[in-house]
Structure formats: C-alpha cells, structure tokens
Design a protein around this motif. Structure first.
Motif, PDB file in Angstrom:
ATOM      1  N   UNK A 140       0.842  -1.191   0.000  1.00 27.60           N
ATOM      2  CA  UNK A 140       0.000   0.000   0.000  1.00 27.60           C
ATOM      3  C   UNK A 140       0.880   1.244   0.000  1.00 27.60           C
ATOM      4  N   UNK A 141       0.882   1.958  -1.110  1.00 29.22           N
ATOM      5  CA  UNK A 141       1.671   3.178  -1.227  1.00 29.22           C
ATOM      6  C   UNK A 141       0.792   4.428  -1.089  1.00 29.22           C
ATOM      7  N   UNK A 142      -0.474   4.239  -0.706  1.00 32.07           N
ATOM      8  CA  UNK A 142      -1.357   5.395  -0.562  1.00 32.07           C
ATOM      9  C   UNK A 142      -0.935   6.236   0.646  1.00 32.07           C
ATOM     10  N   UNK A 143      -1.333   7.478   0.637  1.00 33.02           N
ATOM     11  CA  UNK A 143      -0.954   8.384   1.734  1.00 33.02           C
ATOM     12  C   UNK A 143      -1.591   7.986   3.056  1.00 33.02           C
ATOM     13  N   UNK A 144      -2.834   7.522   3.008  1.00 36.40           N
ATOM     14  CA  UNK A 144      -3.558   7.266   4.250  1.00 36.40           C
ATOM     15  C   UNK A 144      -3.832   5.777   4.493  1.00 36.40           C
ATOM     16  N   UNK A 145      -3.062   4.930   3.897  1.00 30.48           N
ATOM     17  CA  UNK A 145      -3.154   3.466   4.045  1.00 30.48           C
ATOM     18  C   UNK A 145      -4.588   2.953   3.943  1.00 30.48           C
ATOM     19  N   UNK A 146      -5.192   3.175   2.794  1.00 30.21           N
ATOM     20  CA  UNK A 146      -6.565   2.741   2.573  1.00 30.21           C
ATOM     21  C   UNK A 146      -6.682   1.630   1.524  1.00 30.21           C
ATOM     22  N   UNK A 147      -5.579   1.189   0.998  1.00 26.02           N
ATOM     23  CA  UNK A 147      -5.646   0.181  -0.056  1.00 26.02           C
ATOM     24  C   UNK A 147      -6.045  -1.176   0.520  1.00 26.02           C
ATOM     25  N   UNK A 148      -6.938  -1.862  -0.193  1.00 23.52           N
ATOM     26  CA  UNK A 148      -7.397  -3.180   0.234  1.00 23.52           C
ATOM     27  C   UNK A 148      -7.364  -4.189  -0.909  1.00 23.52           C
ATOM     28  N   UNK A 149      -7.002  -3.733  -2.104  1.00 27.09           N
ATOM     29  CA  UNK A 149      -7.083  -4.588  -3.279  1.00 27.09           C
ATOM     30  C   UNK A 149      -5.743  -4.640  -4.001  1.00 27.09           C
ATOM     31  N   UNK A 150      -5.501  -5.737  -4.688  1.00 28.80           N
ATOM     32  CA  UNK A 150      -4.243  -5.916  -5.416  1.00 28.80           C
ATOM     33  C   UNK A 150      -4.205  -5.094  -6.689  1.00 28.80           C
ATOM     34  N   UNK A 151      -5.385  -4.740  -7.211  1.00 25.37           N
ATOM     35  CA  UNK A 151      -5.427  -4.072  -8.515  1.00 25.37           C
ATOM     36  C   UNK A 151      -6.710  -3.262  -8.656  1.00 25.37           C
ATOM     37  N   UNK A 152      -6.723  -2.334  -9.606  1.00 25.63           N
ATOM     38  CA  UNK A 152      -7.971  -1.614  -9.897  1.00 25.63           C
ATOM     39  C   UNK A 152      -9.083  -2.574 -10.362  1.00 25.63           C
ATOM     40  N   UNK A 153      -8.723  -3.661 -11.030  1.00 25.67           N
ATOM     41  CA  UNK A 153      -9.729  -4.621 -11.488  1.00 25.67           C
ATOM     42  C   UNK A 153     -10.474  -5.235 -10.301  1.00 25.67           C
ATOM     43  N   UNK A 154      -9.754  -5.618  -9.262  1.00 26.43           N
ATOM     44  CA  UNK A 154     -10.418  -6.184  -8.077  1.00 26.43           C
ATOM     45  C   UNK A 154     -11.261  -5.134  -7.364  1.00 26.43           C
ATOM     46  N   UNK A 155     -10.762  -3.928  -7.259  1.00 23.27           N
ATOM     47  CA  UNK A 155     -11.542  -2.851  -6.633  1.00 23.27           C
ATOM     48  C   UNK A 155     -12.842  -2.644  -7.409  1.00 23.27           C
ATOM     49  N   UNK A 156     -12.762  -2.622  -8.730  1.00 22.36           N
ATOM     50  CA  UNK A 156     -13.946  -2.436  -9.576  1.00 22.36           C
ATOM     51  C   UNK A 156     -14.917  -3.608  -9.435  1.00 22.36           C
ATOM     52  N   UNK A 157     -14.388  -4.823  -9.349  1.00 26.78           N
ATOM     53  CA  UNK A 157     -15.238  -6.009  -9.177  1.00 26.78           C
ATOM     54  C   UNK A 157     -16.062  -5.898  -7.900  1.00 26.78           C
ATOM     55  N   UNK A 158     -15.412  -5.491  -6.813  1.00 22.78           N
ATOM     56  CA  UNK A 158     -16.091  -5.385  -5.525  1.00 22.78           C
ATOM     57  C   UNK A 158     -17.129  -4.257  -5.562  1.00 22.78           C
ATOM     58  N   UNK A 159     -16.768  -3.131  -6.139  1.00 21.29           N
ATOM     59  CA  UNK A 159     -17.722  -2.016  -6.223  1.00 21.29           C
ATOM     60  C   UNK A 159     -18.917  -2.389  -7.077  1.00 21.29           C
ATOM     61  N   UNK A 160     -18.685  -3.063  -8.202  1.00 18.25           N
ATOM     62  CA  UNK A 160     -19.782  -3.474  -9.084  1.00 18.25           C
ATOM     63  C   UNK A 160     -20.695  -4.471  -8.381  1.00 18.25           C
ATOM     64  N   UNK A 161     -20.133  -5.411  -7.643  1.00 17.94           N
ATOM     65  CA  UNK A 161     -20.947  -6.390  -6.908  1.00 17.94           C
ATOM     66  C   UNK A 161     -21.777  -5.698  -5.845  1.00 17.94           C
TER      67      UNK A 161
END
Length: 191
Positions: free
Chosen positions: A160-181
């Motif tokens: 997680x290289x985000x400023x506020x340590x909010x990353x939970x997914x390995x990729x944008x594809x997984x993030x999109x999959x979860x949001x779409x579901x």
C-alpha cells in the motif's frame, strides 16, 4: 511511502514475484503459476527490466519461485496481524540468501545502498534484495502496508503506497469487481 526508490523497486519486485509465481486465485478466478519451460520467461517478466539481463536460466527461475512461496507467507502473516511470525519468516529469507548491504554507485548518481546475496547470481541477488526490503518494511512502522487482496476469490498481494493506508485490493480490477458487486446487491435489494 517513506522508502527510497531502491527499496520501493525491491518491494514491487517481491509483489510481482509472489503474484506471478504462486498458485491461488486472481481477480475471481483460480490461478496456476507458470512452471516447467514457462517458468524462466515468467520470472523474466516479473522482474524489473534491466539492460544486462537477457534470459533467466531454469535453475534461477526455480530458486525465485521457491523464494516467492516464502515471501507469500510473509505477506499473509502481516495481513493476519502476525508481525512476529512475519519477522521470523523474513529472518529465514535473509539468512538463506546471505543478504548483505553494499554501497554501489551508478554512473551519474550518488552512492546508494544496494542489497546483495551470498553470491551475485540473479536468483540469490533478487532473493536477498526482496528479503531485505521486506525486513525494512516490517522493521518500521510501515509493516501494515503489506497486504493480501480483500476481494472475493483473490489472494494476490500488494504494498500500500497510498498516503492514508486505505488500499485493500491488489489491482484496480479487483476494486472495480467489488464495487460493481456492491452496486448490483444494492440495486437488487431496492436500496
């Protein structure tokens, strides 16, 4: 992130090796790591490009596949909150690779700390470098930045290289999959 560029490169290489060379699930589907004749090319593609490396020998590819298995255990331990276990696993990796820091100079740049192994072969060198980068992460307040994807049916790892340590997914594809579901679930329930 608070790491220098070389450590970030090594952490990225660790993630790439683990995600390429270990079986599991990826983006909702079973994932089988390359093996046999496919392994050297997979390792070549997983490592950052360098002008000096042409092909990866099968023995080096097998060594890095074994290292990737061991690094996966480190990410999983950190992700589960077992930092002591992760530290022990990294110590085993460091010892196995004979990791040692060394000041190196690249033309036109200042001296930099690089991490070498007990020999300077491709597989031992990358194993030592990745192990040292994981040690630097775990030995700092940034250990929690090592993670395993939280998307269903995905066990790929990330840093997680985000400023506020909010990353939970390995990729944008997984993030999109979860949001779409989640969107489909809300729509189906009438919310």
């Amino acid at each position: 992130m608070m790491f220098d560029g070389h450590v970030v490169t090594l952490l990225d290489a660790a993630v790439s090796l683990v995600n390429t060379l270990t079986d599991g699930t990826r983006q909702g589907r079973p994932y089988t790591a390359p093996h046999g004749d496919q392994l050297p090319q997979a390792v070549h593609e997983a490592l950052p490009p360098t002008p000096l490396r042409s092909t990866v020998e099968p023995g080096h590819a097998a060594h890095l596949a074994h290292t990737a298995q061991r690094m996966r255990a480190v990410f999983e331990a950190v992700d589960s909150g077992h930092i002591d276990q992760a530290a022990q696993l990294v110590n085993v990796l460091l010892l196995a690779a004979g990791a040692r820091p060394q000041l190196d100079r690249v033309d036109g740049e200042p001296w930099q700390v690089h991490f070498h192994g007990s020999d300077d072969s491709l597989s031992v060198g990358w194993s030592a470098g990745c192990a040292t980068a994981l040690a630097l992460a775990i030995g700092s307040d940034l250990a929690g930045r090592l993670g395993v994807c939280t998307a269903p049916h995905c066990d790929r790892v990330y840093v997680d290289a985000s400023r506020n340590t909010v990353r939970h997914f390995c990729s944008p594809a997984c993030r999109s999959r979860v949001k779409a579901a989640a969107f489909r679930a809300r729509k189906a329930s009438g919310s």
